[in-house]
Design an enzyme around this catalytic site. Structure first.
Site, PDB file in Angstrom:
ATOM      1  N   ALA A  65     -52.172  11.557  16.428  1.00  0.00           N
ATOM      2  CA  ALA A  65     -50.727  11.596  16.617  1.00  0.00           C
ATOM      3  C   ALA A  65     -50.171  12.684  15.706  1.00  0.00           C
ATOM      4  O   ALA A  65     -50.821  13.076  14.732  1.00  0.00           O
ATOM      5  CB  ALA A  65     -50.134  10.237  16.274  1.00  0.00           C
ATOM      6  N   GLY A 108     -55.216   9.005  16.811  1.00  0.00           N
ATOM      7  CA  GLY A 108     -54.724   8.744  18.163  1.00  0.00           C
ATOM      8  C   GLY A 108     -55.562   9.447  19.227  1.00  0.00           C
ATOM      9  O   GLY A 108     -55.654   8.971  20.363  1.00  0.00           O
TER      10      GLY A 108
HETATM   11  C1  HXC Z   1     -49.884  17.419  13.255  1.00  0.00           C
HETATM   12  C2  HXC Z   1     -51.785  18.639  12.980  1.00  0.00           C
HETATM   13  C3  HXC Z   1     -52.585  17.496  13.151  1.00  0.00           C
HETATM   14  C4  HXC Z   1     -51.908  16.262  13.406  1.00  0.00           C
HETATM   15  C5  HXC Z   1     -53.904  19.172  12.824  1.00  0.00           C
HETATM   16  N1  HXC Z   1     -52.651  19.655  12.781  1.00  0.00           N
HETATM   17  N2  HXC Z   1     -53.895  17.851  13.041  1.00  0.00           N
HETATM   18  N3  HXC Z   1     -50.458  18.617  13.035  1.00  0.00           N
HETATM   19  N4  HXC Z   1     -50.566  16.296  13.426  1.00  0.00           N
HETATM   20  N5  HXC Z   1     -52.557  15.136  13.608  1.00  0.00           N
HETATM   21  C6  HXC Z   1     -52.238  21.036  12.571  1.00  0.00           C
HETATM   22  C7  HXC Z   1     -52.459  21.461  11.124  1.00  0.00           C
HETATM   23  O1  HXC Z   1     -51.405  21.040  10.297  1.00  0.00           O
HETATM   24  C8  HXC Z   1     -52.530  22.959  11.264  1.00  0.00           C
HETATM   25  O2  HXC Z   1     -51.206  23.448  11.419  1.00  0.00           O
HETATM   26  C9  HXC Z   1     -53.232  23.159  12.622  1.00  0.00           C
HETATM   27  O3  HXC Z   1     -53.052  21.921  13.341  1.00  0.00           O
HETATM   28  C10 HXC Z   1     -54.722  23.405  12.445  1.00  0.00           C
HETATM   29  O4  HXC Z   1     -55.274  22.388  11.619  1.00  0.00           O
HETATM   30  P1  HXC Z   1     -56.093  22.681  10.257  1.00  0.00           P
HETATM   31  O5  HXC Z   1     -55.997  21.450   9.418  1.00  0.00           O
HETATM   32  O6  HXC Z   1     -55.667  23.959   9.658  1.00  0.00           O
HETATM   33  O7  HXC Z   1     -57.565  22.848  10.866  1.00  0.00           O
HETATM   34  P2  HXC Z   1     -58.966  22.494  10.181  1.00  0.00           P
HETATM   35  O8  HXC Z   1     -58.981  22.933   8.754  1.00  0.00           O
HETATM   36  O9  HXC Z   1     -59.993  23.009  11.137  1.00  0.00           O
HETATM   37  O10 HXC Z   1     -59.030  20.882  10.150  1.00  0.00           O
HETATM   38  C11 HXC Z   1     -59.039  20.181  11.346  1.00  0.00           C
HETATM   39  C12 HXC Z   1     -58.796  18.672  11.062  1.00  0.00           C
HETATM   40  C13 HXC Z   1     -57.499  18.505  10.271  1.00  0.00           C
HETATM   41  C14 HXC Z   1     -59.986  18.079  10.311  1.00  0.00           C
HETATM   42  C15 HXC Z   1     -58.708  18.002  12.456  1.00  0.00           C
HETATM   43  O11 HXC Z   1     -56.448  19.231  10.916  1.00  0.00           O
HETATM   44  C16 HXC Z   1     -57.049  17.089  10.114  1.00  0.00           C
HETATM   45  O12 HXC Z   1     -57.559  16.352   9.284  1.00  0.00           O
HETATM   46  N6  HXC Z   1     -56.039  16.688  10.912  1.00  0.00           N
HETATM   47  C17 HXC Z   1     -55.446  15.379  10.827  1.00  0.00           C
HETATM   48  C18 HXC Z   1     -56.358  14.325  11.421  1.00  0.00           C
HETATM   49  C19 HXC Z   1     -55.708  12.958  11.281  1.00  0.00           C
HETATM   50  O13 HXC Z   1     -55.439  12.468  10.189  1.00  0.00           O
HETATM   51  N7  HXC Z   1     -55.423  12.334  12.420  1.00  0.00           N
HETATM   52  C20 HXC Z   1     -54.795  11.011  12.469  1.00  0.00           C
HETATM   53  C21 HXC Z   1     -53.299  11.168  12.564  1.00  0.00           C
HETATM   54  S1  HXC Z   1     -52.450   9.616  12.483  1.00  0.00           S
HETATM   55  P3  HXC Z   1     -50.687  24.725  10.560  1.00  0.00           P
HETATM   56  O14 HXC Z   1     -49.226  24.793  10.916  1.00  0.00           O
HETATM   57  O15 HXC Z   1     -50.979  24.442   9.124  1.00  0.00           O
HETATM   58  O16 HXC Z   1     -51.513  25.850  11.126  1.00  0.00           O
HETATM   59  C22 HXC Z   1     -52.693   8.963  13.996  1.00  0.00           C
HETATM   60  C23 HXC Z   1     -52.101   7.596  14.188  1.00  0.00           C
HETATM   61  C24 HXC Z   1     -52.202   7.154  15.607  1.00  0.00           C
HETATM   62  O17 HXC Z   1     -53.270   9.532  14.870  1.00  0.00           O
HETATM   63  C25 HXC Z   1     -51.345   5.949  15.802  1.00  0.00           C
HETATM   64  C26 HXC Z   1     -50.893   5.797  17.204  1.00  0.00           C
HETATM   65  C27 HXC Z   1     -49.873   6.734  17.678  1.00  0.00           C
END
Ligand code: HXC
Length: 257
Positions: A65, A108
């Site tokens: 998400a 998500g």
């Molecule tokens: C918003 C996100 C995002 C997310 C990545 N981005 N995941 N933006 N929400 N979930 C954005 C980053 O901020 C970044 O933007 C760009 O995408 C590229 O990501 P990087 O982090 O620079 O890439 P990388 O170093 O390759 O790492 C990839 C990754 C990491 C390991 C997937 O992005 C990450 O840990 N993302 C979050 C994963 C996460 O926690 N997901 C759960 C979310 S909570 P910029 O602008 O900096 O370029 C959830 C709850 C669900 O899902 C509940 C139900 C709805």
């Protein structure tokens, strides 16, 4: 449709939905999920379509998400957003849905994949529920579906640590149907879709409904508890700190508040 691309007859009787927010690794914001919902409703009604494939791109199915849109929300904001009514359409769709996954399927994104009916993964796919690392928990079925898919001990490990599963591990634990080389995952999803599309759409629909009934007994109750607890994390300082730290690209400091 701005954030997804829909091709009704990519192959005869097979529709393709592509999640298309590549710069954000297909982070699932409410608009994108509304578009997915609308597309699924339309495809379910379209008699020419028998099987639906949902995919992202090579880098990501979806990295979760949208953290940037959730970071400042209160528990009540999250409750009133009522986003899960759009998510619910994935499981309500009568036609079979195949997720074709390459790269990240996290949070998500992993929950979205698990809500689909079958999963074809590229060998580069990474699955996980890393919400705990940003001070929240899965909210779209992860605590329920991952537990049913991989068993309690592994689900506890994955959800309490936020560790990722490789495609091979996901296959071993029964989360995905098949792992193929990166160039082949979409092709393989179409092979599976075309095989099912040749069969009686009525029998396919009824079989899907019956399998889901087995899988979903007690699921409603579990999903309700998970949603309430997910909203509750937005009343904590740890969720604010966790999501802020992600956006500021630093390590979070959790205080248990
Ligand atoms: C918003 C996100 C995002 C997310 C990545 N981005 N995941 N933006 N929400 N979930 C954005 C980053 O901020 C970044 O933007 C760009 O995408 C590229 O990501 P990087 O982090 O620079 O890439 P990388 O170093 O390759 O790492 C990839 C990754 C990491 C390991 C997937 O992005 C990450 O840990 N993302 C979050 C994963 C996460 O926690 N997901 C759960 C979310 S909570 P910029 O602008 O900096 O370029 C959830 C709850 C669900 O899902 C509940 C139900 C709805």
């Amino acid at each position: 449709m701005e954030l997804i691309k829909v091709t009704e007859q990519k192959e005869p009787h097979v529709a393709l939905i592509e999640l298309n927010r590549p710069k954000e690794l297909n982070a699932l914001n409410p608009q994108l999920m509304q578009e997915v919902r609308d597309a699924l409703v339309a495809l379910d009604k379209n008699d020419a379509v028998r099987v639906i494939i949902i995919t992202g791109n090579e880098q990501a199915f979806a990295a979760g998400a949208d953290i940037k849109q959730m970071a400042d929300k209160s528990a009540i904001d999250m409750l009133l957003l009522d986003q899960f009514t759009t998510w619910d359409q994935i499981r309500k769709t009568k036609k079979p849905i195949i997720a074709a996954v390459s790269g990240f399927a996290l949070g998500g994104g992993c929950e979205f994949v698990m809500t689909c009916d079958m999963v074809i993964a590229s060998e580069t796919a990474k699955f996980g529920q890393p919400e705990i690392k940003i001070g929240t928990i899965p909210g779209a079925g992860g605590t329920q579906r991952l537990t049913k898919a991989v068993g309690k001990a592994k689900a506890m490990e994955l959800i309490l640590t936020g560790r990722f599963l490789s495609a091979e591990e996901a296959h071993f634990y029964g989360l995905v149907n098949k792992v193929v080389p990166k160039e082949m995952y979409l092709h393989e999803a179409f092979t599976l879709a075309k095989e099912i599309a040749q069969l009686s759409p009525v029998a396919v629909q009824l079989a899907k409904e019956a399998i889901n009934r087995s899988f979903e007994t007690h699921l409603d109750e579990g999903l309700t508890l998970e949603r309430k607890n997910f909203y509750l994390t937005f009343a904590s300082a740890d969720q604010k700190e966790g999501m802020k730290a992600f956006i500021e690209k630093r390590k979070p400091e959790f205080k248990g508040q």
